[in-house]
Write a protein that holds these residues in place. Structure first.
Motif, PDB file in Angstrom:
ATOM      1  N   SER A  41     -70.415  12.867 -39.993  1.00 33.14           N
ATOM      2  CA  SER A  41     -70.403  13.518 -38.685  1.00 33.14           C
ATOM      3  C   SER A  41     -69.668  12.630 -37.683  1.00 33.14           C
ATOM      4  O   SER A  41     -69.473  11.432 -37.901  1.00 33.14           O
ATOM      5  CB  SER A  41     -71.825  13.791 -38.213  1.00 33.14           C
ATOM      6  N   LEU A  42     -69.277  13.248 -36.612  1.00 33.39           N
ATOM      7  CA  LEU A  42     -68.547  12.553 -35.558  1.00 33.39           C
ATOM      8  C   LEU A  42     -69.204  12.902 -34.221  1.00 33.39           C
ATOM      9  O   LEU A  42     -69.394  14.075 -33.906  1.00 33.39           O
ATOM     10  CB  LEU A  42     -67.085  13.000 -35.568  1.00 33.39           C
ATOM     11  N   ILE A  43     -69.543  11.891 -33.465  1.00 33.93           N
ATOM     12  CA  ILE A  43     -70.143  12.094 -32.158  1.00 33.93           C
ATOM     13  C   ILE A  43     -69.049  11.914 -31.111  1.00 33.93           C
ATOM     14  O   ILE A  43     -68.375  10.884 -31.080  1.00 33.93           O
ATOM     15  CB  ILE A  43     -71.288  11.091 -31.916  1.00 33.93           C
ATOM     16  N   ILE A  44     -68.868  12.929 -30.283  1.00 37.03           N
ATOM     17  CA  ILE A  44     -67.831  12.886 -29.250  1.00 37.03           C
ATOM     18  C   ILE A  44     -68.509  12.711 -27.898  1.00 37.03           C
ATOM     19  O   ILE A  44     -69.371  13.495 -27.510  1.00 37.03           O
ATOM     20  CB  ILE A  44     -66.995  14.180 -29.261  1.00 37.03           C
ATOM     21  N   ILE A  45     -68.105  11.658 -27.191  1.00 39.00           N
ATOM     22  CA  ILE A  45     -68.651  11.366 -25.863  1.00 39.00           C
ATOM     23  C   ILE A  45     -67.517  11.504 -24.862  1.00 39.00           C
ATOM     24  O   ILE A  45     -66.497  10.828 -24.971  1.00 39.00           O
ATOM     25  CB  ILE A  45     -69.244   9.944 -25.811  1.00 39.00           C
ATOM     26  N   TYR A  46     -67.693  12.404 -23.897  1.00 38.10           N
ATOM     27  CA  TYR A  46     -66.688  12.614 -22.864  1.00 38.10           C
ATOM     28  C   TYR A  46     -66.971  11.715 -21.676  1.00 38.10           C
ATOM     29  O   TYR A  46     -68.104  11.628 -21.204  1.00 38.10           O
ATOM     30  CB  TYR A  46     -66.668  14.070 -22.416  1.00 38.10           C
ATOM     31  N   LEU A  47     -65.945  11.044 -21.200  1.00 37.06           N
ATOM     32  CA  LEU A  47     -66.038  10.176 -20.036  1.00 37.06           C
ATOM     33  C   LEU A  47     -65.017  10.647 -19.007  1.00 37.06           C
ATOM     34  O   LEU A  47     -64.132  11.420 -19.301  1.00 37.06           O
ATOM     35  CB  LEU A  47     -65.730   8.726 -20.422  1.00 37.06           C
ATOM     36  N   GLY A  48     -65.119  10.156 -17.822  1.00 36.53           N
ATOM     37  CA  GLY A  48     -64.105  10.464 -16.828  1.00 36.53           C
ATOM     38  C   GLY A  48     -64.475  11.634 -15.932  1.00 36.53           C
ATOM     39  O   GLY A  48     -65.575  12.183 -16.011  1.00 36.53           O
ATOM     40  N   PRO A  49     -63.521  12.053 -15.104  1.00 36.30           N
ATOM     41  CA  PRO A  49     -63.786  13.096 -14.108  1.00 36.30           C
ATOM     42  C   PRO A  49     -64.144  14.456 -14.696  1.00 36.30           C
ATOM     43  O   PRO A  49     -64.759  15.265 -14.014  1.00 36.30           O
ATOM     44  CB  PRO A  49     -62.474  13.185 -13.332  1.00 36.30           C
ATOM     45  N   CYS A  50     -63.763  14.733 -15.930  1.00 29.26           N
ATOM     46  CA  CYS A  50     -64.050  16.055 -16.498  1.00 29.26           C
ATOM     47  C   CYS A  50     -65.547  16.312 -16.648  1.00 29.26           C
ATOM     48  O   CYS A  50     -65.982  17.462 -16.673  1.00 29.26           O
ATOM     49  CB  CYS A  50     -63.347  16.232 -17.841  1.00 29.26           C
ATOM     50  N   THR A  51     -66.329  15.258 -16.708  1.00 31.92           N
ATOM     51  CA  THR A  51     -67.768  15.442 -16.890  1.00 31.92           C
ATOM     52  C   THR A  51     -68.417  16.116 -15.686  1.00 31.92           C
ATOM     53  O   THR A  51     -69.470  16.735 -15.827  1.00 31.92           O
ATOM     54  CB  THR A  51     -68.458  14.093 -17.162  1.00 31.92           C
ATOM     55  N   PHE A  52     -67.786  16.022 -14.522  1.00 31.17           N
ATOM     56  CA  PHE A  52     -68.320  16.697 -13.332  1.00 31.17           C
ATOM     57  C   PHE A  52     -68.111  18.208 -13.398  1.00 31.17           C
ATOM     58  O   PHE A  52     -68.796  18.965 -12.719  1.00 31.17           O
ATOM     59  CB  PHE A  52     -67.679  16.142 -12.059  1.00 31.17           C
ATOM     60  N   MET A  53     -67.145  18.643 -14.206  1.00 33.76           N
ATOM     61  CA  MET A  53     -66.825  20.071 -14.327  1.00 33.76           C
ATOM     62  C   MET A  53     -67.546  20.731 -15.500  1.00 33.76           C
ATOM     63  O   MET A  53     -67.556  21.939 -15.597  1.00 33.76           O
ATOM     64  CB  MET A  53     -65.324  20.255 -14.504  1.00 33.76           C
ATOM     65  N   GLY A  54     -68.064  19.943 -16.433  1.00 35.86           N
ATOM     66  CA  GLY A  54     -68.779  20.499 -17.574  1.00 35.86           C
ATOM     67  C   GLY A  54     -68.097  20.160 -18.889  1.00 35.86           C
ATOM     68  O   GLY A  54     -66.929  19.755 -18.943  1.00 35.86           O
ATOM     69  N   SER A  55     -68.827  20.334 -19.965  1.00 37.30           N
ATOM     70  CA  SER A  55     -68.319  19.949 -21.284  1.00 37.30           C
ATOM     71  C   SER A  55     -67.173  20.847 -21.749  1.00 37.30           C
ATOM     72  O   SER A  55     -66.280  20.388 -22.462  1.00 37.30           O
ATOM     73  CB  SER A  55     -69.443  19.950 -22.315  1.00 37.30           C
ATOM     74  N   ASN A  56     -67.179  22.126 -21.369  1.00 32.98           N
ATOM     75  CA  ASN A  56     -66.071  22.998 -21.765  1.00 32.98           C
ATOM     76  C   ASN A  56     -64.756  22.548 -21.144  1.00 32.98           C
ATOM     77  O   ASN A  56     -63.712  22.583 -21.795  1.00 32.98           O
ATOM     78  CB  ASN A  56     -66.351  24.454 -21.389  1.00 32.98           C
TER      79      ASN A  56
END
Length: 114
Positions: A41-56
């Motif tokens: 499996s692969l765990i994807i962690i989003y960082l940066g300004p996009c996290t304020f807009m949501g995971s999509n």
């Protein structure tokens, strides 16, 4: 643009636009990938300004970044091929392609990559 570089400037302009979109998407959606415990499996962690807009929105930024990096690579290949073609035509009497031909080639490449 000098007359002998006008056709090549189409490649440069197209590459600038593609690289700008890719850089913006990369800046907005920074991603860290971690391998899972079971190694399947692969765990994807989003960082940066996009996290304020949501995971999509983060997923969209990542997809745009990957897509435009691929497109930039193909445009770079076409750019090298065009320069090789121009160098080979310097020593022969073949006609160089027009700006319209190069725009058509860029548009076709953009649609094929998509």
């Amino acid at each position: 643009t000098p007359k002998n570089m006008r056709v090549y400037s189409v490649f440069l302009l197209n590459n600038v636009i593609v690289d700008f979109i890719s850089a913006a998407a990369s800046m907005l959606g920074t991603v860290r990938m971690i391998e899972g415990h079971d190694r399947n499996s692969l765990i994807i962690i989003y960082l940066g300004p996009c996290t304020f807009m949501g995971s999509n929105f983060c997923r969209i930024c990542q997809v745009l970044h990957v897509h435009f990096v691929l497109q930039s690579t193909i445009l770079l290949l076409l750019s090298f091929a065009y320069r090789l073609y121009v160098l080979s035509t310097l020593f022969s009497s073949k006609r160089r392609p027009t700006r319209a031909h190069i725009w058509f080639l860029c548009i076709i490449t953009n649609t094929l990559v998509a």
